[in-house]
Enzyme design. Structure first.
Site, PDB file in Angstrom:
ATOM      1  CE  LYS A  31      -2.581  -0.762   3.523  1.00 50.40           C
ATOM      2  NZ  LYS A  31      -2.447  -0.455   4.601  1.00 50.40           N
TER       3      LYS A  31
ATOM      4  NE  ARG B 226       6.595  -3.232   6.031  1.00 51.49           N
ATOM      5  CZ  ARG B 226       5.549  -2.784   5.900  1.00 51.49           C
ATOM      6  NH1 ARG B 226       4.956  -2.259   4.742  1.00 51.49           N
ATOM      7  NH2 ARG B 226       4.685  -2.586   6.958  1.00 51.49           N
TER       8      ARG B 226
ATOM      9  NE  ARG C 293      -0.096  -4.490  11.121  1.00 50.77           N
ATOM     10  CZ  ARG C 293       0.751  -4.209  10.363  1.00 50.77           C
ATOM     11  NH1 ARG C 293       2.007  -4.723  10.498  1.00 50.77           N
ATOM     12  NH2 ARG C 293       0.850  -2.971   9.599  1.00 50.77           N
TER      13      ARG C 293
HETATM   14  P1  AMP Z   1      -0.805   0.987   8.679  1.00 53.49           P
HETATM   15  O1  AMP Z   1       0.436   1.814   8.569  1.00 53.49           O
HETATM   16  O2  AMP Z   1      -1.788   1.555   7.777  1.00 53.49           O
HETATM   17  O3  AMP Z   1      -0.572  -0.133   8.851  1.00 53.49           O
HETATM   18  O4  AMP Z   1      -1.779   1.569  10.359  1.00 53.49           O
HETATM   19  C1  AMP Z   1      -0.721   1.231  11.440  1.00 53.49           C
HETATM   20  C2  AMP Z   1      -1.847   1.046  12.536  1.00 53.49           C
HETATM   21  O5  AMP Z   1      -2.567   2.490  12.706  1.00 53.49           O
HETATM   22  C3  AMP Z   1      -2.917   0.082  12.502  1.00 53.49           C
HETATM   23  O6  AMP Z   1      -2.524  -1.265  12.823  1.00 53.49           O
HETATM   24  C4  AMP Z   1      -3.906   0.726  13.255  1.00 53.49           C
HETATM   25  O7  AMP Z   1      -3.520   0.703  14.910  1.00 53.49           O
HETATM   26  C5  AMP Z   1      -3.901   2.036  13.332  1.00 53.49           C
HETATM   27  N1  AMP Z   1      -4.693   2.512  12.029  1.00 53.49           N
HETATM   28  C6  AMP Z   1      -4.235   2.998  10.823  1.00 53.49           C
HETATM   29  N2  AMP Z   1      -5.312   3.361   9.985  1.00 53.49           N
HETATM   30  C7  AMP Z   1      -6.470   2.963  11.035  1.00 53.49           C
HETATM   31  C8  AMP Z   1      -7.833   3.086  10.452  1.00 53.49           C
HETATM   32  N3  AMP Z   1      -8.389   3.478   9.225  1.00 53.49           N
HETATM   33  N4  AMP Z   1      -8.778   2.555  11.456  1.00 53.49           N
HETATM   34  C9  AMP Z   1      -8.247   2.122  12.731  1.00 53.49           C
HETATM   35  N5  AMP Z   1      -6.798   2.117  12.860  1.00 53.49           N
HETATM   36  C10 AMP Z   1      -6.040   2.759  11.940  1.00 53.49           C
END
Ligand code: AMP
Length: 208
Positions: free
Chosen positions: A13, A122, A163
């Protein structure tokens, strides 16, 4: 144009978001990056957000919506956004509809086994957030800003599995949500970065 980018952790992403936002001149909004920044702050909100992130859990919808809503009001979001990591629940997708029109939801589909292999290699630059796949065992600094590369605290096999499960149960319904409204574009993200971005480019060019 407003784009939503959906994908499990390590589906690519961040990399594709950078490519899309630069190529199509869209503001890249990553809720993950926003939350990481908030979590660094010594404030009640920072501690609250950190609590969820440390456990690799979703930040509650109400808090996520509140923060995103404020961000989308800012001037730099007015001529189009690329949302990376948002919406992650059907509630968030429904709420988003009241804030802006989503033109396309790109879903980067990838198998768990591929993600578990990717996580081993990573690394990320803590400053400019560039993601690196380091297999040479030599590279230790960001080639763009010189910072020492780090591993994200949620980039462990155990947390990726957790996750991924959370993605399947909570975010897969978001994929169905956009499929029903005919806005979904599915890409096999187990392929190379270039092949994935070529597919996305073909789609986005056809929409111009
Ligand atoms: P990411 O970098 O997108 O994997 O996000 C890292 C962490 O941020 C996730 O594991 C969640 O704890 C939080 N997070 C990011 N985006 C969201 C969202 N749209 N809703 C809820 N938690 C989020």
């Amino acid at each position: 144009m407003n784009i939503v980018l959906i994908g499990a952790p390590l589906s690519g992403k961040g990399t594709q978001a950078k490519h899309i936002s630069e190529t199509y001149n869209l503001k890249h909004i990553s809720t993950g990056d926003m939350f990481r920044e908030i979590a660094l702050k010594d404030s009640e909100l920072g501690r609250e957000v950190k609590k969820y992130m440390d456990r690799a859990m979703f930040v509650p919808d109400s808090l996520t919506m509140q923060i995103l809503k404020e961000r989308l009001k800012e001037k730099d979001c007015q001529s189009g956004v690329l949302l990376d990591g948002f919406p992650r629940t059907v509630f968030q997708a429904e709420q988003l509809q009241t804030l802006l029109n989503v033109d396309v939801a790109i879903y980067l589909k990838v198998k768990l086994e591929v993600l578990l292999e990717r996580v081993k290699w990573r690394f990320v630059c803590p400053k400019c957030k560039t993601i690196y796949t380091i297999t040479d065992g030599i590279t230790v600094n960001c080639s763009l800003c010189g910072e020492s590369l780090i591993k994200r605290s949620d980039d462990t096999e155990e947390k990726v599995r957790f996750r991924f499960d959370e993605f399947q149960s909570q975010t897969k319904p978001v994929v169905d949500f956009y499929m029903k409204s005919d806005k979904l574009f599915l890409v096999n993200a187990g392929k190379s970065i270039k092949r994935v971005s070529d597919k996305i480019d073909n789609k986005l060019r056809s929409m111009r």
